[in-house]
Design a protein around this motif. Structure first.
Motif, PDB file in Angstrom:
ATOM      1  N   GLU A 115      -4.371   9.404  -0.702  1.00 52.67           N
ATOM      2  CA  GLU A 115      -5.199   8.214  -0.496  1.00 52.67           C
ATOM      3  C   GLU A 115      -4.317   6.969  -0.464  1.00 52.67           C
ATOM      4  OE1 GLU A 115      -9.137   6.061  -2.513  1.00 52.67           O
ATOM      5  OE2 GLU A 115      -8.118   7.716  -3.536  1.00 52.67           O
ATOM      6  N   ASN A 116      -4.574   6.071   0.475  1.00 47.00           N
ATOM      7  CA  ASN A 116      -3.823   4.826   0.567  1.00 47.00           C
ATOM      8  C   ASN A 116      -4.387   3.814  -0.430  1.00 47.00           C
ATOM      9  OD1 ASN A 116      -2.198   5.808   2.642  1.00 47.00           O
ATOM     10  ND2 ASN A 116      -3.620   5.122   4.222  1.00 47.00           N
ATOM     11  N   GLU A 162      -0.536  -4.042   3.819  1.00 51.16           N
ATOM     12  CA  GLU A 162       0.352  -2.885   3.838  1.00 51.16           C
ATOM     13  C   GLU A 162       1.724  -3.201   3.244  1.00 51.16           C
ATOM     14  OE1 GLU A 162       1.099   1.143   4.806  1.00 51.16           O
ATOM     15  OE2 GLU A 162      -0.765   0.058   5.196  1.00 51.16           O
ATOM     16  N   ILE A 220       0.851  -1.186   0.000  1.00 50.55           N
ATOM     17  CA  ILE A 220       0.000   0.000   0.000  1.00 50.55           C
ATOM     18  C   ILE A 220       0.887   1.237   0.000  1.00 50.55           C
ATOM     19  CG2 ILE A 220      -1.741   1.318   1.266  1.00 50.55           C
ATOM     20  CD1 ILE A 220      -2.849  -1.258   0.187  1.00 50.55           C
ATOM     21  N   GLU A 221       0.528   2.221  -0.830  1.00 48.75           N
ATOM     22  CA  GLU A 221       1.246   3.478  -0.808  1.00 48.75           C
ATOM     23  C   GLU A 221       0.264   4.632  -0.908  1.00 48.75           C
ATOM     24  OE1 GLU A 221       3.581   4.225  -4.519  1.00 48.75           O
ATOM     25  OE2 GLU A 221       3.082   2.122  -4.885  1.00 48.75           O
ATOM     26  N   THR A 222       0.717   5.808  -0.545  1.00 54.10           N
ATOM     27  CA  THR A 222      -0.151   6.980  -0.552  1.00 54.10           C
ATOM     28  C   THR A 222      -0.026   7.718  -1.877  1.00 54.10           C
ATOM     29  OG1 THR A 222       0.101   7.218   1.841  1.00 54.10           O
ATOM     30  CG2 THR A 222      -0.724   9.128   0.621  1.00 54.10           C
TER      31      THR A 222
END
Length: 239
Positions: A54-55, A82, A48-50
């Motif tokens: 937004e993630n 994550e 997961i990245e921003t």
């Protein structure tokens, strides 16, 4: 809807980072351009990245952006983690488990809303998802024909043939393969492609569905131009 009633394909790869998402998104784009209501499904996604506050998981978002059915990220990717690592390890880090029945139900739900379902696997064909099942088991549950993305680099022939044997050993049909350029400096690229065509065709009757070069902007429309229209019509039964 039973797994046997699903129409579409299961996209796997010879390894991680070989272009499964790009090919899956291109298949969704190709189907949409031919008037097909299609849904993309990434049952398990790690990393997961921003982005713009937004993630998100990039693979899930890429599939969502390419589909012709309005779906949320959670519907496209019901099991997201994550850490960008092997999914069973990512799940353990969060104290979670990957539920086989949940993944299958998610596919059935989407298949009921679309004419074609493109399911993208995780990593290669055999990746542990839990104590007693892996990504190959999930592919068997779905029962879809398999499309293999072959990353063009040194060792790709062995990786492709071993993956094809594993697919057949699970009782699944290798419906075709896509060559995706990973190493632009690969020696004897054309000879490797010729061998892949001959061996995968002779051993598995699996046609080449396209050869994708390294693209400056590998969006679904650009990738789709390098796919074989006639071969894809045969795969999806569109004549």
């Amino acid at each position: 809807m039973s797994a046997a009633a699903m129409r579409g394909c299961f996209v796997t790869g010879t390894d991680t980072e070989v272009g499964k998402t790009r090919v899956s998104a291109a298949l969704l784009y190709w189907l949409g351009e031919r008037g097909q209501r299609c849904a993309g499904y990434k049952p398990v996604a790690a990393g997961i990245e921003t982005i713009d506050g937004e993630n998100v998981n990039e693979d899930v978002r890429a599939l969502r952006d390419a589909i012709s059915v309005a779906l949320s990220d959670a519907e496209v990717g019901p099991c997201q983690f994550e850490a960008a690592c092997a999914p069973h390890i990512a799940a353990a880090l969060e104290g979670r488990t990957i539920e086989r029945a949940v993944l299958l139900q998610g596919a059935r739900t989407l298949a009921a809303r679309a004419e074609r379902l493109i399911v993208e696997g995780v990593g290669g064909f055999c990746v542990p998802l839990g104590a007693d099942f892996d990504s190959a088991d999930l592919a068997v549950d779905l029962g879809l024909p398999v499309v293999l993305v072959v990353g063009l680099r040194l060792g790709c022939i062995n990786h492709a043939l071993l993956s094809a044997e594993a697919i057949r050993a699970r009782g699944l049909r290798l419906a075709g393969w896509v060559a995706n350029t990973v190493d632009t400096r690969m020696l004897h690229r054309d000879d490797n492609l010729a061998t892949l065509r001959d061996e995968l065709g002779r051993r598995h009757q699996a046609p080449c569905l396209g050869v994708v070069p390294r693209l400056a902007r590998p969006d679904p429309a650009a990738v789709a131009t390098h796919l074989d229209d006639a071969a894809l019509r045969g795969l999806f039964g569109l004549f």
